[in-house]
Enzyme design. Structure first.
Site, PDB file in Angstrom:
ATOM      1  N   LYS A   1     -35.281 -13.661  44.357  1.00  0.00           N
ATOM      2  CA  LYS A   1     -33.938 -14.250  44.402  1.00  0.00           C
ATOM      3  C   LYS A   1     -33.634 -14.801  45.795  1.00  0.00           C
ATOM      4  O   LYS A   1     -32.872 -15.756  45.946  1.00  0.00           O
ATOM      5  CB  LYS A   1     -32.877 -13.219  43.980  1.00  0.00           C
ATOM      6  CG  LYS A   1     -32.944 -12.842  42.501  1.00  0.00           C
ATOM      7  CD  LYS A   1     -31.887 -11.793  42.137  1.00  0.00           C
ATOM      8  CE  LYS A   1     -31.661 -11.644  40.651  1.00  0.00           C
ATOM      9  NZ  LYS A   1     -32.749 -10.988  39.906  1.00  0.00           N
TER      10      LYS A   1
ATOM     11  N   TYR B   1     -28.774  -4.211  45.177  1.00  0.00           N
ATOM     12  CA  TYR B   1     -28.030  -3.935  43.955  1.00  0.00           C
ATOM     13  C   TYR B   1     -26.726  -3.202  44.279  1.00  0.00           C
ATOM     14  O   TYR B   1     -26.091  -3.486  45.290  1.00  0.00           O
ATOM     15  CB  TYR B   1     -28.884  -3.118  42.963  1.00  0.00           C
ATOM     16  CG  TYR B   1     -30.179  -3.772  42.606  1.00  0.00           C
ATOM     17  CD1 TYR B   1     -30.211  -5.041  42.030  1.00  0.00           C
ATOM     18  CD2 TYR B   1     -31.378  -3.126  42.841  1.00  0.00           C
ATOM     19  CE1 TYR B   1     -31.414  -5.640  41.684  1.00  0.00           C
ATOM     20  CE2 TYR B   1     -32.587  -3.716  42.497  1.00  0.00           C
ATOM     21  CZ  TYR B   1     -32.591  -4.978  41.927  1.00  0.00           C
ATOM     22  OH  TYR B   1     -33.773  -5.561  41.591  1.00  0.00           O
TER      23      TYR B   1
ATOM     24  N   TYR C   1     -36.859 -18.769  35.870  1.00  0.00           N
ATOM     25  CA  TYR C   1     -36.341 -17.532  36.486  1.00  0.00           C
ATOM     26  C   TYR C   1     -37.354 -16.396  36.332  1.00  0.00           C
ATOM     27  O   TYR C   1     -37.665 -15.672  37.276  1.00  0.00           O
ATOM     28  CB  TYR C   1     -34.998 -17.195  35.840  1.00  0.00           C
ATOM     29  CG  TYR C   1     -34.413 -15.863  36.228  1.00  0.00           C
ATOM     30  CD1 TYR C   1     -33.758 -15.686  37.444  1.00  0.00           C
ATOM     31  CD2 TYR C   1     -34.505 -14.779  35.369  1.00  0.00           C
ATOM     32  CE1 TYR C   1     -33.213 -14.455  37.792  1.00  0.00           C
ATOM     33  CE2 TYR C   1     -33.956 -13.550  35.705  1.00  0.00           C
ATOM     34  CZ  TYR C   1     -33.316 -13.386  36.915  1.00  0.00           C
ATOM     35  OH  TYR C   1     -32.773 -12.173  37.255  1.00  0.00           O
TER      36      TYR C   1
ATOM     37  N   VAL D   1     -37.284  -4.641  40.979  1.00  0.00           N
ATOM     38  CA  VAL D   1     -37.598  -3.491  40.123  1.00  0.00           C
ATOM     39  C   VAL D   1     -39.093  -3.248  39.976  1.00  0.00           C
ATOM     40  O   VAL D   1     -39.505  -2.282  39.330  1.00  0.00           O
ATOM     41  CB  VAL D   1     -36.953  -3.611  38.722  1.00  0.00           C
ATOM     42  CG1 VAL D   1     -35.446  -3.526  38.819  1.00  0.00           C
ATOM     43  CG2 VAL D   1     -37.394  -4.879  38.012  1.00  0.00           C
TER      44      VAL D   1
ATOM     45  N   SER E   1     -36.921  -9.187  41.768  1.00  0.00           N
ATOM     46  CA  SER E   1     -35.703  -9.758  42.363  1.00  0.00           C
ATOM     47  C   SER E   1     -35.838 -10.167  43.823  1.00  0.00           C
ATOM     48  O   SER E   1     -34.948 -10.820  44.364  1.00  0.00           O
ATOM     49  CB  SER E   1     -34.530  -8.782  42.240  1.00  0.00           C
ATOM     50  OG  SER E   1     -34.143  -8.662  40.899  1.00  0.00           O
TER      51      SER E   1
END
Lengths: 308, 308, 308, 308
Positions: B69, B244, B192, B262, B66
């Protein structure tokens, strides 16, 4: 914040945001708040070097409302070991409206953070368990921090809030059902609403909250209000959860730890530099002062002027 | 951050947090991640003055997951006017697990922010609409920013993610049902998952993200990556939504804009000073690296060392 | 139902409810449904004694939509042991709109009942696993039960539904993420939409569903469709979950097991007496035919005429 | 119900379900309920022909708890025009646990139906507005209907419930915040808990509720309790919302309108034939008597013996 603060700068910022008046809505869930003029507009800054600046209606008192949630947390941090507080309330953004019960039910009565109503009510419940006169204690603290000996509660506002307290009573009773509320609901609500009904001016708020910009230490007091680490932690909490549901949007636009109230006030902290208080009663849909946020955005407009 | 960074300091921090290994859990939803040794531990720092420090397994590549992102958002900011992006994705903390559909349904398919899965998928959908080769473009960017010409995708991870993509497919289809997803779901998911499967080391991550500490400018590139204001905004977003569901807790403990993955990596920014990357694969229940968070906490332990 | 059914009675009921046309809204999420005239109005009854009555547009075919969910459940009951079905889908009212994902996420991908979209999709997934030609099988069944050999799918409707299937795809993928969906999502969606696109008239529907009024036995077939106990169970499910979110309101007003579709059709069962089918395309806000519900209410108006 | 009822039949049913004792759990949220022996087991039937049958502990009184929600609704139907009631409470299954606040918040304080706590509290609030002595009135009604002049409240249970009333207080306050609760919360809760604390036996319950099987008319009273239509409507409501969250499962297994209480009692209606009351204190996870449901299932086992 590299930009030098001057009274002139504050005045020009107020002039720039004044045209936004008319785009928001004064809180009207109780008559005492609805009666406030939408044209009030003030700003005050206190710096860690001991300077004070202000402009507009900076000396006029208004209802600080949820800004008091920071103060009640500070008092609790003075009277409880950390662990006891954070077992009963979390530190994360709720992602929900400030008075929602949905999350509280799913999460077994533990509020996400002390700056939503549920969390502030738990904090008030803790103060009630530990202090003999929680309302008097709060007055002593704000008078001491601000240097204004005549700060008090607006009893009309407090009574009116209490008369419209059904939602907050529901929140308190729900927490009680999960064992996270120990005292009489209506006694705690009374204190909670008095804290919300504190009447303070921008000037007084900037002075009061300066310790959060100065490692927990108020310049004129010998004892620190809280430790340097606690000061940093409270700022962090304000940065992630201080502006109701739009804390992320506020961080994006302004980038400062801050706490707003539905009276139209906002307190923001520039760590190691200054405390800022703004006031403009018209609110956006998430409950934050429209012109207040815009004024802070202008103050921090160039990169390097926010914490990010 | 007043404290002077030295290799010795980084080594001693790693030694301090090493005992935490065993308290978390390596991500195991796909075999390729589950196979990573829990004992990996690395840290790297790049400063705006051009210094680089590292310790432990800082040169070993891992799946950035992530953390990508942030990179896909940066690419989108390069290819879209601001308004177009923020009409399709919000800027506020979600208060929900990163892969939840509940909020997305209630909020009509508009994700709360670009750092939850739904938001990142919208961003990838936007890139798919605008770029002829979105995967190649991402490689060019990270290679350019990091200076490492051989950074690539772990195709085993990407394929494995795709095979376990039902939840993300549900998210994409739900957004499509609300008109907030324009391209073929499985094409966008493929991109993605490739972004998530970028293999980078702490050293490379610290170099890559340094522009966020330096007003959007990478030292070795003539063109700024993003504007100073955008850099500050992205940091703000990382501060409120980067970790998160425990972004508030992380701000409390560490007080830096950061983004975790993660794979056990975390990138954190000290605005105007440095970019930090840590890696330890064991995660806490919210998906953040246990030892990684602890290492960052130690780095910023004294007041004045976080942004607050 | 003590009142003797006559064609005249049905005609007078249609005359009574006709003025309600204009109060609802024809489903318009796909063009093929939006094009149906709101003035269509028909009713048909088949009794366990073998009588058939009808009035209005009772012989005109329309898209049965969710009424097919009962049929697919019946097929599944023929091909699976009970336990296997009810491990994957529940029997309780959902209390949510028929296409909601919120509950499905909270309840780990197990739909509340087979008459909401998620539940019907699981049933279709089961049929796909067991039948070599699920669409052909369904045609055989409805042709056999109704006696109309030319019943078929409206391929324009089926294709159009598929083109607007994002929400249902999201539901299927979400269930897949929880391990409650085994086959290819788009293959199952294709079948599901074909079932919804069955074209049948009120007369055909009343004949088809008569077995639910007659202990699971169709008069003209030697083999029972389902067992007497199963017949009673399916009626129970229709009574509690057959009318979308207003199953309680419908029980209050009509008091019969029933299933509606957004094509404006409703099938209702008077156990041990008759099957009723009504059709009027305008829907209320919960997706049930306004005039159809009113016609059923009139039919069962006096006490003793509903099951309660 | 074709099967002829005999005392022998009831005894054999009790013998069959007795082995289930041990599989459920006696309600223990208040001591007075937790103290009841799990081995109590009784059943009673009153028919519209005037016959009465019973077996086991059918004459022993127990706390009827939520069964009283039907009685308070009946009283409200006697004192209010229909419209006034159904503007304040819905008729649809909630799909949520009986004491949930989530739905109540989303739906602006209007409870889904009168058989969940929120709905029953609204009904009690209405009775408080209209009756001078709501508790006395309820006693008159149940004594009149049952013919037992000494039916009363268990004041220990009522007091104990009140002491554990936080959740229900939260529900009432939440409704008050939406303007759907007019009287003093604690006064209404007192009445509500007294209704729940009514002590009645299976024999008395079967006699009391017989009017719902007989078009709203109690055999021994000259005035009808409610109209035939109302009787049918209340049965419909019990069929869709009477058994907490498992009303669908209960319809599937038993197929009768029914209302259960956490004291382990269940009242079920066979319209036009009989009222049935069973009692066994151990509950399943949704709050319904395990052996009670099983006994009703056996009574209605063959097709034709339920309403479906």
């Amino acid at each position: 914040m590299a930009k030098v603060i001057t009274t002139h700068l504050l005045e020009s910022i107020l002039a720039e945001v004044k045209p936004l008046i008319g785009q928001g809505r004064v809180a009207d869930y109780i008559p005492a708040l609805a009666a406030v003029s939408p044209y009030k507009l003030g700003i005050a800054i206190s710096t860690v070097e001991g300077q004070h600046f202000c402009a507009g209606d900076a000396s006029e008192r208004f209802s600080i409302q949820s800004i008091s949630k920071v103060l009640s947390l500070i008092v609790a941090m003075n009277h409880y070991p950390e662990d006891e507080i954070w077992q009963r309330v979390g530190k994360d953004p709720s992602g929900q409206p400030f008075n929602s019960l949905v999350q509280l039910e799913l999460e077994q009565g533990k509020p996400r953070n002390p700056f939503i109503n549920a969390g502030a009510l738990v904090v008030c419940d803790m103060l009630q368990s530990r202090l003999s006169a929680p309302r008097q204690r709060m007055l002593e603290i704000v008078r001491q921090l601000s240097g204004a000996k005549d700060i008090g509660y607006d009893s009309v506002v407090a009574r009116s809030e209490f008369e419209h307290s059904a939602r907050n009573a529901a929140i308190a009773w729900l927490m009680k059902s999960f064992g996270n509320f120990n005292n009489d609901v209506s006694v705690v609500l009374q204190n909670y609403f008095h804290y919300c009904a504190l009447q303070m001016s921008c000037v007084e708020l900037a002075r009061t909250f300066l310790f959060l910009a100065d490692k927990g230490k108020a310049r004129h007091l010998s004892e620190p209000v809280i430790t340097p680490l606690q000061s940093r932690q409270v700022n962090a909490l304000m940065a992630t959860s201080g502006m109701y549901q739009s804390s992320g949007e506020f961080a994006w636009r302004v980038g400062l730890p801050a706490k707003s109230g539905v009276g139209g006030g906002i307190v923001a902290i520039v760590p190691h530099e200054m405390a800022i208080a703004v006031w403009s009663p018209e609110l956006d849909s998430t409950g934050n002062s429209v012109a207040g946020v815009a004024a802070l955005e202008r103050l921090t407009q160039q990169p390097g002027h926010s914490v990010f």
